[in-house]
Each structure stands twice: as C-alpha cells, then as structure tokens.
Design a protein around this motif. Structure first.
Motif, PDB file in Angstrom:
ATOM      1  N   GLU A   1       0.766  -1.353   0.084  1.00  0.00           N
ATOM      2  CA  GLU A   1      -0.056   0.062   0.203  1.00  0.00           C
ATOM      3  C   GLU A   1       0.878   1.299   0.109  1.00  0.00           C
ATOM      4  OE1 GLU A   1      -2.244   1.156   3.587  1.00  0.00           O
ATOM      5  OE2 GLU A   1      -1.253  -0.406   4.548  1.00  0.00           O
ATOM      6  N   LYS A   2       2.092   1.044   0.486  1.00  0.00           N
ATOM      7  CA  LYS A   2       2.963   2.131   0.345  1.00  0.00           C
ATOM      8  C   LYS A   2       4.083   2.042  -0.496  1.00  0.00           C
ATOM      9  CE  LYS A   2       2.669   3.808   5.311  1.00  0.00           C
ATOM     10  NZ  LYS A   2       3.458   4.191   6.348  1.00  0.00           N
ATOM     11  N   LEU A   3       4.740   3.367  -1.005  1.00  0.00           N
ATOM     12  CA  LEU A   3       6.169   2.992  -1.817  1.00  0.00           C
ATOM     13  C   LEU A   3       6.976   2.538  -0.950  1.00  0.00           C
ATOM     14  CD1 LEU A   3       5.530   5.999  -4.358  1.00  0.00           C
ATOM     15  CD2 LEU A   3       5.112   3.411  -4.773  1.00  0.00           C
ATOM     16  N   GLU A   4       7.976   1.811  -1.457  1.00  0.00           N
ATOM     17  CA  GLU A   4       9.177   1.483  -0.696  1.00  0.00           C
ATOM     18  C   GLU A   4       9.828   2.590   0.070  1.00  0.00           C
ATOM     19  OE1 GLU A   4      13.103  -1.235  -1.104  1.00  0.00           O
ATOM     20  OE2 GLU A   4      11.253  -1.971  -2.078  1.00  0.00           O
ATOM     21  N   HIS A   5       9.954   3.561  -0.746  1.00  0.00           N
ATOM     22  CA  HIS A   5      10.711   4.622   0.166  1.00  0.00           C
ATOM     23  C   HIS A   5      10.083   5.372   1.261  1.00  0.00           C
ATOM     24  CE1 HIS A   5       8.743   6.761  -3.519  1.00  0.00           C
ATOM     25  NE2 HIS A   5       8.881   7.730  -2.547  1.00  0.00           N
ATOM     26  N   ASP A   6       8.705   5.347   1.275  1.00  0.00           N
ATOM     27  CA  ASP A   6       7.908   5.549   2.162  1.00  0.00           C
ATOM     28  C   ASP A   6       7.460   4.972   3.396  1.00  0.00           C
ATOM     29  OD1 ASP A   6       7.438   8.037   0.587  1.00  0.00           O
ATOM     30  OD2 ASP A   6       5.497   7.107  -0.088  1.00  0.00           O
ATOM     31  N   LEU A   7       8.216   3.682   3.295  1.00  0.00           N
ATOM     32  CA  LEU A   7       8.278   2.867   4.605  1.00  0.00           C
ATOM     33  C   LEU A   7       9.265   3.134   5.643  1.00  0.00           C
ATOM     34  CD1 LEU A   7       7.672  -0.539   2.641  1.00  0.00           C
ATOM     35  CD2 LEU A   7       5.979   0.670   3.915  1.00  0.00           C
ATOM     36  N   SER A   8       8.741   2.898   6.811  1.00  0.00           N
ATOM     37  CA  SER A   8      10.029   3.085   7.798  1.00  0.00           C
ATOM     38  C   SER A   8      10.806   1.770   7.884  1.00  0.00           C
ATOM     39  CB  SER A   8       9.298   3.388   9.450  1.00  0.00           C
ATOM     40  OG  SER A   8       8.625   1.992   9.613  1.00  0.00           O
ATOM     41  N   LYS A   9      11.866   1.829   8.733  1.00  0.00           N
ATOM     42  CA  LYS A   9      12.669   0.761   8.639  1.00  0.00           C
ATOM     43  C   LYS A   9      12.122  -0.532   9.336  1.00  0.00           C
ATOM     44  CE  LYS A   9      17.219   3.063   8.913  1.00  0.00           C
ATOM     45  NZ  LYS A   9      18.430   3.241   9.593  1.00  0.00           N
ATOM     46  N   ALA A  10      11.016  -0.286  10.095  1.00  0.00           N
ATOM     47  CA  ALA A  10      10.423  -1.378  10.895  1.00  0.00           C
ATOM     48  C   ALA A  10       9.325  -1.917   9.781  1.00  0.00           C
ATOM     49  CB  ALA A  10       9.646  -0.963  12.249  1.00  0.00           C
ATOM     50  N   GLU A  11       8.864  -0.976   8.951  1.00  0.00           N
ATOM     51  CA  GLU A  11       7.783  -1.411   7.973  1.00  0.00           C
ATOM     52  C   GLU A  11       8.457  -2.328   6.857  1.00  0.00           C
ATOM     53  OE1 GLU A  11       4.405   1.887   8.397  1.00  0.00           O
ATOM     54  OE2 GLU A  11       6.056   2.339   7.269  1.00  0.00           O
ATOM     55  N   LEU A  12       9.638  -1.646   6.535  1.00  0.00           N
ATOM     56  CA  LEU A  12      10.487  -2.394   5.469  1.00  0.00           C
ATOM     57  C   LEU A  12      10.907  -3.711   5.928  1.00  0.00           C
ATOM     58  CD1 LEU A  12      11.342  -2.038   2.679  1.00  0.00           C
ATOM     59  CD2 LEU A  12      13.422  -1.038   3.533  1.00  0.00           C
ATOM     60  N   ARG A  13      11.407  -3.744   7.204  1.00  0.00           N
ATOM     61  CA  ARG A  13      11.615  -5.264   7.644  1.00  0.00           C
ATOM     62  C   ARG A  13      10.522  -6.220   7.795  1.00  0.00           C
ATOM     63  NH1 ARG A  13      14.750  -3.465  11.215  1.00  0.00           N
ATOM     64  NH2 ARG A  13      13.162  -2.910  12.878  1.00  0.00           N
ATOM     65  N   LYS A  14       9.225  -5.689   8.104  1.00  0.00           N
ATOM     66  CA  LYS A  14       8.222  -6.308   8.226  1.00  0.00           C
ATOM     67  C   LYS A  14       7.595  -6.642   6.600  1.00  0.00           C
ATOM     68  CE  LYS A  14       3.496  -5.995  10.176  1.00  0.00           C
ATOM     69  NZ  LYS A  14       2.590  -5.045  10.856  1.00  0.00           N
ATOM     70  N   GLN A  15       7.584  -5.926   5.763  1.00  0.00           N
ATOM     71  CA  GLN A  15       7.154  -6.215   4.370  1.00  0.00           C
ATOM     72  C   GLN A  15       8.263  -7.371   3.880  1.00  0.00           C
ATOM     73  OE1 GLN A  15       8.344  -3.570   1.284  1.00  0.00           O
ATOM     74  NE2 GLN A  15       6.824  -4.106   0.038  1.00  0.00           N
ATOM     75  N   LYS A  16       9.553  -7.284   4.160  1.00  0.00           N
ATOM     76  CA  LYS A  16      10.094  -8.278   3.377  1.00  0.00           C
ATOM     77  C   LYS A  16      10.168  -9.563   4.170  1.00  0.00           C
ATOM     78  CE  LYS A  16      13.895  -5.118   1.919  1.00  0.00           C
ATOM     79  NZ  LYS A  16      15.340  -4.584   2.252  1.00  0.00           N
ATOM     80  N   GLN A  17       9.950  -9.618   5.611  1.00  0.00           N
ATOM     81  CA  GLN A  17       9.385 -10.866   6.150  1.00  0.00           C
ATOM     82  C   GLN A  17       8.138 -11.422   5.506  1.00  0.00           C
ATOM     83  OE1 GLN A  17       9.073  -9.625  10.324  1.00  0.00           O
ATOM     84  NE2 GLN A  17      11.460 -10.025  10.533  1.00  0.00           N
TER      85      GLN A  17
END
Length: 150
Positions: free
Chosen positions: A68-84
């Motif tokens: 729902e968000k572009l990758e550059h708009d994700l926080s580090k925690a959100e990015l980690r959660k997305q990758k998991q």
C-alpha cells in the motif's frame, strides 16, 4: 476504497484476473486465471498496515509484490516487516507447489500402475492410423497415456 479491494484491482490490472473474494488470513489462496477451473493463480494478502500482497501464476512462474506504500515511504520497521512477509509468502507458495508436484507424481505412478497395453483397435489410434507402440490405456473410459521417458 479498502486495501483489500485496492490489491484486487491492482492484480486485475497487472495480469487480467484476480480472485472474486480475497482471503485476508495471510495464507495462500488459489484461484482461476484466464482458463476457468485451472487454479493456476495464487495470492497471499496481509491486511495490517502496511498492507502487503504477493500474487502470481504457477503456469508462467510470474510473481508480483504489491504494497500500500511505496518502498521509500516505509519506515525501517515497516520495510523489515514487508520483507519478512514477502519471504513468508514465497516460502508458502514454494511449499504448496512442491506438495502439488508430489501429489501429481503419486497420481502419475497410479495411472501407470493401473494402465494396460492399448489395443490397436482403439478408436483414436485407428483414426490417426498409428500403432500402439508404448501407448497405454487406463480407466473405464479408455483414456490413452503416452509414456515419454525424461
């Protein structure tokens, strides 16, 4: 519009098909693609923020990730959660594919075990004017099975 519908719309736009209803449990969901009844389409949707979905088609080996968000708009925690989530989705897809292949292997072995040599008088062979060299016949309907060494 909710994120589940946005994901379905994205799938429809990207590949031309999507499930009618979306399972939001985070488990793999199979659905028809362009050919009704084949269930080659698959998707996994994680609804909690940021919503993430992964989908693809087993017949083409295509895999697409949506967030729902572009990758550059994700926080580090959100990015980690997305990758998991993406890693878990790919693992689930691979496990289901391996399970389907194992079942197909068992089914093929059963077909061969229960097949018998095809008589030259089989209507299809007569129509095509071919000899039944290596062609097997199985089930009550007389379906043919051609064994191809791999």
């Amino acid at each position: 519009m909710n994120q589940a519908q946005t994901f379905l719309d994205y799938m429809q736009k990207a590949v031309g098909y999507a499930p009618i209803e979306l399972n939001q449990s985070g488990k793999i969901q199979r659905f028809d693609t362009n050919k009704k009844g084949n269930k080659n389409g698959w998707c996994i949707f994680y609804p909690d923020a940021p919503a993430v979905g992964v989908f693809g088609d087993w017949s083409t080996e295509q895999k697409i990730v949506w967030c729902e968000k572009l990758e550059h708009d994700l926080s580090k925690a959100e990015l980690r959660k997305q990758k998991q989530r993406i890693k878990a989705a790919r693992k689930a897809q691979q496990e289901e594919r391996e399970q389907a292949q194992a079942l197909a292997k068992v089914e093929a072995a059963n077909i061969l075990r229960n097949a018998s040599e095809c008589p030259a008088s089989h209507p299809y062979l007569e129509k095509k004017d071919v000899k039944p060299l290596g062609i097997m016949q199985f089930n009550q309907y007389g379906s043919l099975c051609v064994v191809v060494p791999v």
